[in-house]
Design a protein around this motif. Structure first.
Motif, PDB file in Angstrom:
ATOM      1  N   UNK A 266      37.623  11.565  36.857  1.00 12.85           N
ATOM      2  CA  UNK A 266      37.158  10.787  35.598  1.00 12.85           C
ATOM      3  C   UNK A 266      39.013   9.648  35.820  1.00 12.85           C
ATOM      4  N   UNK A 267      38.668   8.621  37.547  1.00 12.16           N
ATOM      5  CA  UNK A 267      39.767   7.918  37.411  1.00 12.16           C
ATOM      6  C   UNK A 267      41.854   7.770  37.784  1.00 12.16           C
ATOM      7  N   UNK A 268      41.438   9.530  37.939  1.00 14.47           N
ATOM      8  CA  UNK A 268      42.857  10.030  39.125  1.00 14.47           C
ATOM      9  C   UNK A 268      43.043  10.589  39.643  1.00 14.47           C
ATOM     10  N   UNK A 269      43.807  10.633  40.224  1.00 18.43           N
ATOM     11  CA  UNK A 269      43.792  12.003  41.647  1.00 18.43           C
ATOM     12  C   UNK A 269      44.615  13.357  40.409  1.00 18.43           C
ATOM     13  N   UNK A 270      44.151  14.483  41.111  1.00 21.59           N
ATOM     14  CA  UNK A 270      44.742  15.153  40.921  1.00 21.59           C
ATOM     15  C   UNK A 270      45.874  16.834  42.207  1.00 21.59           C
ATOM     16  N   UNK A 271      46.557  16.855  42.065  1.00 26.00           N
ATOM     17  CA  UNK A 271      46.991  17.297  43.532  1.00 26.00           C
ATOM     18  C   UNK A 271      46.406  19.284  42.642  1.00 26.00           C
ATOM     19  N   UNK A 272      45.928  20.102  43.458  1.00 24.70           N
ATOM     20  CA  UNK A 272      45.397  20.975  43.911  1.00 24.70           C
ATOM     21  C   UNK A 272      45.552  22.096  44.722  1.00 24.70           C
ATOM     22  N   UNK A 273      46.412  23.327  45.122  1.00 27.06           N
ATOM     23  CA  UNK A 273      46.324  24.339  45.407  1.00 27.06           C
ATOM     24  C   UNK A 273      44.122  25.070  45.194  1.00 27.06           C
ATOM     25  N   UNK A 274      44.408  25.061  46.319  1.00 22.86           N
ATOM     26  CA  UNK A 274      43.308  26.194  46.782  1.00 22.86           C
ATOM     27  C   UNK A 274      42.908  27.372  47.786  1.00 22.86           C
ATOM     28  N   UNK A 275      42.721  28.655  47.183  1.00 22.94           N
ATOM     29  CA  UNK A 275      43.085  29.929  47.944  1.00 22.94           C
ATOM     30  C   UNK A 275      41.497  30.315  48.259  1.00 22.94           C
ATOM     31  N   UNK A 276      40.897  30.178  48.255  1.00 28.26           N
ATOM     32  CA  UNK A 276      39.853  30.829  49.255  1.00 28.26           C
ATOM     33  C   UNK A 276      39.766  32.064  49.711  1.00 28.26           C
ATOM     34  N   UNK A 277      38.588  33.392  49.927  1.00 27.72           N
ATOM     35  CA  UNK A 277      39.032  34.650  50.163  1.00 27.72           C
ATOM     36  C   UNK A 277      39.962  34.963  51.150  1.00 27.72           C
ATOM     37  N   UNK A 278      39.720  33.764  52.601  1.00 31.92           N
ATOM     38  CA  UNK A 278      40.484  34.258  53.624  1.00 31.92           C
ATOM     39  C   UNK A 278      42.026  33.799  53.138  1.00 31.92           C
ATOM     40  N   UNK A 279      42.055  32.951  52.648  1.00 28.61           N
ATOM     41  CA  UNK A 279      43.822  32.691  52.390  1.00 28.61           C
ATOM     42  C   UNK A 279      44.146  33.108  51.557  1.00 28.61           C
ATOM     43  N   UNK A 280      43.320  33.494  50.386  1.00 28.61           N
ATOM     44  CA  UNK A 280      43.990  35.143  49.814  1.00 28.61           C
ATOM     45  C   UNK A 280      44.206  36.039  50.720  1.00 28.61           C
ATOM     46  N   UNK A 281      43.271  36.707  50.802  1.00 27.04           N
ATOM     47  CA  UNK A 281      43.701  37.789  52.348  1.00 27.04           C
ATOM     48  C   UNK A 281      44.894  37.396  53.117  1.00 27.04           C
ATOM     49  N   UNK A 282      45.075  36.258  52.967  1.00 30.66           N
ATOM     50  CA  UNK A 282      46.853  35.566  54.394  1.00 30.66           C
ATOM     51  C   UNK A 282      47.609  36.111  53.777  1.00 30.66           C
ATOM     52  N   UNK A 283      47.683  35.464  52.260  1.00 32.86           N
ATOM     53  CA  UNK A 283      48.838  35.563  51.500  1.00 32.86           C
ATOM     54  C   UNK A 283      49.180  37.162  51.437  1.00 32.86           C
ATOM     55  N   UNK A 284      48.096  37.916  51.096  1.00 31.42           N
ATOM     56  CA  UNK A 284      48.391  39.135  50.976  1.00 31.42           C
ATOM     57  C   UNK A 284      48.640  40.417  51.617  1.00 31.42           C
ATOM     58  N   UNK A 285      48.368  39.389  53.267  1.00 38.79           N
ATOM     59  CA  UNK A 285      48.348  40.610  54.276  1.00 38.79           C
ATOM     60  C   UNK A 285      50.417  40.057  54.789  1.00 38.79           C
ATOM     61  N   UNK A 286      50.680  38.773  54.230  1.00 43.78           N
ATOM     62  CA  UNK A 286      51.717  38.102  55.032  1.00 43.78           C
ATOM     63  C   UNK A 286      52.589  39.051  54.097  1.00 43.78           C
ATOM     64  N   UNK A 287      52.605  39.277  52.525  1.00 39.23           N
ATOM     65  CA  UNK A 287      53.569  39.427  51.103  1.00 39.23           C
ATOM     66  C   UNK A 287      53.270  41.524  51.315  1.00 39.23           C
ATOM     67  N   UNK A 288      52.906  42.029  52.589  1.00 43.06           N
ATOM     68  CA  UNK A 288      52.643  43.694  52.159  1.00 43.06           C
ATOM     69  C   UNK A 288      51.472  44.015  51.677  1.00 43.06           C
ATOM     70  N   UNK A 289      50.142  43.254  51.190  1.00 44.43           N
ATOM     71  CA  UNK A 289      49.351  43.363  49.899  1.00 44.43           C
ATOM     72  C   UNK A 289      49.572  42.971  48.516  1.00 44.43           C
ATOM     73  N   UNK A 290      50.781  42.211  48.387  1.00 44.14           N
ATOM     74  CA  UNK A 290      51.401  42.173  47.452  1.00 44.14           C
ATOM     75  C   UNK A 290      52.380  43.274  47.066  1.00 44.14           C
ATOM     76  N   UNK A 291      52.628  43.490  47.569  1.00 37.42           N
ATOM     77  CA  UNK A 291      53.909  45.132  47.377  1.00 37.42           C
ATOM     78  C   UNK A 291      54.829  44.210  47.301  1.00 37.42           C
ATOM     79  N   UNK A 292      55.648  43.219  48.388  1.00 34.86           N
ATOM     80  CA  UNK A 292      56.791  42.620  48.129  1.00 34.86           C
ATOM     81  C   UNK A 292      58.035  42.694  47.466  1.00 34.86           C
TER      82      UNK A 292
END
Length: 175
Positions: free
Chosen positions: A76-102
């Protein structure tokens, strides 16, 4: 296909399922209810690097470029910056944080999965870096460990349970 996205600091959960004659698209903005849409395949076209479709009487042309989690979407004539986390990225982020414990008072599931094995019981004191449980996600077994010394206050799951993203698995108290 399930993924999570962030646009202008706002987080969304997105689920897209291909049906025989349509795409089922569901969105959940953080803190709000799921919203569901059907996009007819008759009104959908895909070219080399973009897609075009009609939605609620309006024409959309979408072009996406990016990699890892950083994407730029043109529509629609504009650019949008979006962060996208698929299953693999969500898992990676979760494990980096100790499964969400953080450092919090509970262990949360970073994504949907199945509890394979639990290594502790209520009342146990678990030392930092020791395993708490194994969860299967994306056909991979993932060991979740304590990020600090904790006392197990309550175990909210049992072996064989299927859990959703964000589900509390174990509650802690200070040892």
């Amino acid at each position: 296909m399930y993924f999570e996205a962030e646009l202008k600091g706002q987080k969304y959960k997105v689920d897209v399922t291909e049906q025989r004659n349509s795409w089922k698209v569901s969105f959940q903005q953080e803190g709000k209810d799921w919203v569901h849409y059907d996009i007819s395949k008759r009104d959908y076209k895909q070219a080399e690097q973009y897609i075009s479709f009609l939605f609620e009487g309006k024409s959309y042309l979408i072009d996406v470029i990016g990699q890892d989690t950083e994407y730029t979407v043109f529509t629609r004539n504009s650019f949008r910056a979006i962060k996208v986390f698929n299953d693999e990225m969500l898992l990676h982020e979760s494990l980096k944080k100790g499964g969400g414990m953080s450092g919090g008072q509970d262990l949360k599931s970073g994504m949907p999965g199945k509890i394979i094995e639990i290594f502790c019981k209520e009342g146990d004191i678990v030392k930092a870096n020791k395993p708490l449980l194994i969860m299967e996600a994306m056909k991979m077994e993932n060991e979740m460990r304590a990020t600090r010394d904790v006392k197990i206050k309550e175990i909210k799951v049992k072996q064989g349970d299927s859990v959703e993203s964000g589900a509390v698995l174990i509650k802690f108290e200070e040892p």
